[in-house]
Design a protein around this motif. Structure first.
Motif, PDB file in Angstrom:
ATOM      1  N   GLU A 115       3.860  -2.258   0.657  1.00  0.00           N
ATOM      2  CA  GLU A 115       2.753  -1.668  -0.097  1.00  0.00           C
ATOM      3  C   GLU A 115       1.402  -2.090   0.471  1.00  0.00           C
ATOM      4  O   GLU A 115       0.495  -1.264   0.647  1.00  0.00           O
ATOM      5  N   VAL A 116       1.262  -3.361   0.769  1.00  0.00           N
ATOM      6  CA  VAL A 116      -0.001  -3.842   1.347  1.00  0.00           C
ATOM      7  C   VAL A 116      -0.216  -3.242   2.740  1.00  0.00           C
ATOM      8  O   VAL A 116      -1.339  -2.862   3.114  1.00  0.00           O
ATOM      9  N   GLU A 117       0.856  -3.146   3.540  1.00  0.00           N
ATOM     10  CA  GLU A 117       0.732  -2.545   4.868  1.00  0.00           C
ATOM     11  C   GLU A 117       0.280  -1.091   4.770  1.00  0.00           C
ATOM     12  O   GLU A 117      -0.599  -0.650   5.528  1.00  0.00           O
ATOM     13  N   ASN A 118       0.859  -0.333   3.847  1.00  0.00           N
ATOM     14  CA  ASN A 118       0.450   1.064   3.677  1.00  0.00           C
ATOM     15  C   ASN A 118      -0.995   1.160   3.222  1.00  0.00           C
ATOM     16  O   ASN A 118      -1.750   2.032   3.681  1.00  0.00           O
ATOM     17  N   ALA A 119      -1.408   0.260   2.306  1.00  0.00           N
ATOM     18  CA  ALA A 119      -2.794   0.287   1.835  1.00  0.00           C
ATOM     19  C   ALA A 119      -3.767  -0.025   2.964  1.00  0.00           C
ATOM     20  O   ALA A 119      -4.817   0.619   3.097  1.00  0.00           O
ATOM     21  N   VAL A 120      -3.426  -1.012   3.798  1.00  0.00           N
ATOM     22  CA  VAL A 120      -4.315  -1.376   4.912  1.00  0.00           C
ATOM     23  C   VAL A 120      -4.370  -0.258   5.952  1.00  0.00           C
ATOM     24  O   VAL A 120      -5.443   0.115   6.438  1.00  0.00           O
ATOM     25  N   SER A 121      -3.203   0.297   6.297  1.00  0.00           N
ATOM     26  CA  SER A 121      -3.181   1.350   7.321  1.00  0.00           C
ATOM     27  C   SER A 121      -3.823   2.635   6.836  1.00  0.00           C
ATOM     28  O   SER A 121      -4.371   3.410   7.637  1.00  0.00           O
TER      29      SER A 121
END
Length: 562
Positions: free
Chosen positions: A261-267
């Motif tokens: 979830e954090v990776e998707n938000a950052v990307s």
């Protein structure tokens, strides 16, 4: 009368717009700062979660390996040892279950320093609980097998005991039977008649019968125990212990989902997307830059060392091969010039260069030069002021109109002489009223000098005529004897009988850095002159777009000698 309201309004509008622009810049900067800060914080959280993920994975691998090694010899342990370990695991599971699920607010209150440590500890506890549950389940299977094996072993021992008892009774029976067989003939006949036996033989018969019954009972007991043992099946061989990876994955699934979830938000953040595009395009941009620099160096080296020497060895351009006429008479350049006209002459000049003229002088408008309308249009010689005076003593004053940087020079071309000129420098002419300026066009398509300088057509004016030329910081007229060279952008004109060619600049390094041009104009001739600007680049600076458009149009006009 100058109004005081307009400056006040302009000042107010300027400051209002300035405040508005400052506010816009501050708001945009705040948004940009917040967006960049959010991305930086999110990337920091992502790095923390990834470290936790790596630590948890390492803990999982280490604990799973230890458990697999420990349970490899579980089937060889005693039932008491297995029962003791099962009790320990049950107590451990009750303790882990009492801890409950993770409290996110407790993690936030712990602060950034302890967040990763507590989060990793939580998922390590979850893994330990799952591994303990798997160990407990396997040990329970081992205990069941041990119990089953213990019951069969007891039945086997009972069968062996009954078999020994049967053998002992059978041996006693056989001994009594041998005693009976060893009796004499009369005793054996007496055994058949109960009244003739006697006490000894009667006791022997009863002992044989009793031993026979005991042997049959012992045999029946052995057979019954053997049948019972056969009914007790051997337990199936227990498979070796293996870790249930799916269950462990479920234990750390919330952590993996949080990281994703954090990776998707950052990307998906605009700042990250823009940064990603820039980083992906950066190698290509660097490669293109290197190719451009290398291509520029290679092209300049080719032009300088190959093409320029080839061109400079070609024959020069000589527009008038006839014997030179009278010497062209230039005047010193100055900010203003005084022109005296004969009664049969007229002055054609651009209006902004005409500073003063006699009151009695006749002034009319001449739209274009006679017979040279195209040259007049592209050189700006349009809507000319024609001045005619009554006597030679009357003076007409001309002054430069180039922001204080220009100077004017009078170039008198006598009859029989000709001058090649640049129309851009021409601001006026003095000619006979009955004979307009004779301007000729010469094409030099077969000359490499012309192609390399992109000047294929030359404008030549023949005398008698006086040209009024303007140059920046002054106009210099020099003799062409002995060979001279000058920058191409500075050249304003030269005698038609002068040998015109190009000369390669030197040294190479300034040309490579773009500080000098590749070729200079070269002039050779005993009696000829050439005219050039003192500082041709002054006042011509501008933006890249402006210089590019001017360079494009000037290049096209230069091809046609304009």
């Amino acid at each position: 009368m100058q109004s005081a309201i307009k400056p006040l309004i302009r000042t107010i509008v300027f400051y209002v717009l300035s405040v508005f622009m400052v506010a816009v810049v501050l708001v945009a900067g705040t948004f940009a700062y917040d967006a960049i800060r959010d991305v930086i914080v999110s990337r920091g959280d992502l790095e923390t979660l990834r470290r936790v993920q790596v630590d948890v994975a390492s803990y999982r691998e280490r604990q799973a390996g230890d458990l697999a090694a420990r349970l490899g010899a579980a089937q060889k342990q005693s039932l008491a040892t297995v029962d003791r370990r099962i009790g320990e695991l049950a107590r451990e599971l009750r303790t882990n279950l009492a801890q409950g699920e993770i409290d996110p607010y407790a993690l936030l209150r712990a602060g950034p320093a302890q967040y990763a440590e507590r989060l990793a500890s939580h998922y390590e506890t979850a893994l330990a609980r799952e591994l303990a549950a798997q160990e407990l389940g396997y040990l329970q299977q081992v205990r069941a097998q041990l119990v089953a094996l213990e019951g069969r072993a007891a039945a086997q021992r009972e069968l062996e005991r009954l078999h020994r008892v049967h053998i002992a009774i059978d041996q006693g029976y056989r001994q009594k039977r041998r005693q009976m067989d060893q009796l004499g003939y009369l005793d054996q006949r007496r055994l058949e008649i109960e009244l003739l036996r006697g006490p000894v033989l009667d006791q022997l018969v009863r002992d044989v019968a009793a031993r026979r019954i005991d042997e049959q009972r012992a045999a029946a007991a052995c057979n019954a125990q053997k049948a019972a043992l056969d009914r007790i099946a051997l337990p199936k061989q227990l498979r070796a212990f293996s870790i249930d990876g799916t269950a462990l994955d479920r234990a750390v699934q919330p952590l993996d989902e949080l990281v994703a979830e954090v990776e998707n938000a950052v990307s998906a953040h605009p700042v990250s997307r823009i940064a990603g595009l820039l980083l992906s395009a950066l190698p290509v941009a660097c490669g293109l830059l290197l190719i451009a620099l290398a291509g520029k160096f290679a092209l300049r080296a080719f032009l300088y060392f190959v093409l320029a020497p080839l061109v400079t060895r070609r024959p020069p351009v000589r527009l008038d091969k006839a014997a030179p006429g009278q010497r062209i008479e230039p005047s010193a350049s100055a900010a203003s010039q005084t022109v005296k006209l004969h009664p049969h002459e007229e002055l054609l000049v651009l209006p902004r260069y005409l500073q003063g003229a006699p009151v009695a002088a006749a002034k009319t408008t001449r739209w274009l030069l006679k017979g040279r309308w195209w040259t007049s249009l592209v050189s700006g010689m349009v809507m000319l002021t024609c001045v005619r005076t009554r006597s030679h003593d009357e003076q007409v004053v001309l002054s430069a109109a180039d922001g204080g940087l220009g100077e004017l020079a009078l170039i008198r071309v006598p009859a029989g002489s000709a001058l090649v000129f640049q129309p851009r420098a021409l601001v006026g002419v003095v000619c006979d009223q009955a004979a307009p300026p004779q301007v000729e066009q010469h094409w030099r398509l077969a000359s490499l000098h012309a192609w390399l300088t992109l000047q294929l057509r030359y404008s030549v004016i023949r005398g008698p005529v006086t040209l009024i030329l303007q140059g920046r910081r002054g106009v210099r007229v020099r003799q062409a004897d002995g060979g001279h060279m000058v920058r191409q952008t500075a050249t304003l004109g030269f005698s038609a009988d002068v040998a015109y060619s190009t000369q390669r600049s030197a040294p190479f390094l300034p040309y490579l850095r773009g500080q000098t041009d590749l070729l200079y104009d070269r002039f050779d001739g005993g009696h000829g002159i050439y005219v050039h600007d003192e500082t041709p680049s002054v006042g011509r600076e501008g933006g890249r777009v402006k210089r590019g458009l001017e360079g494009l149009t000037d290049g096209v006009l230069k091809v046609f000698g304009l």
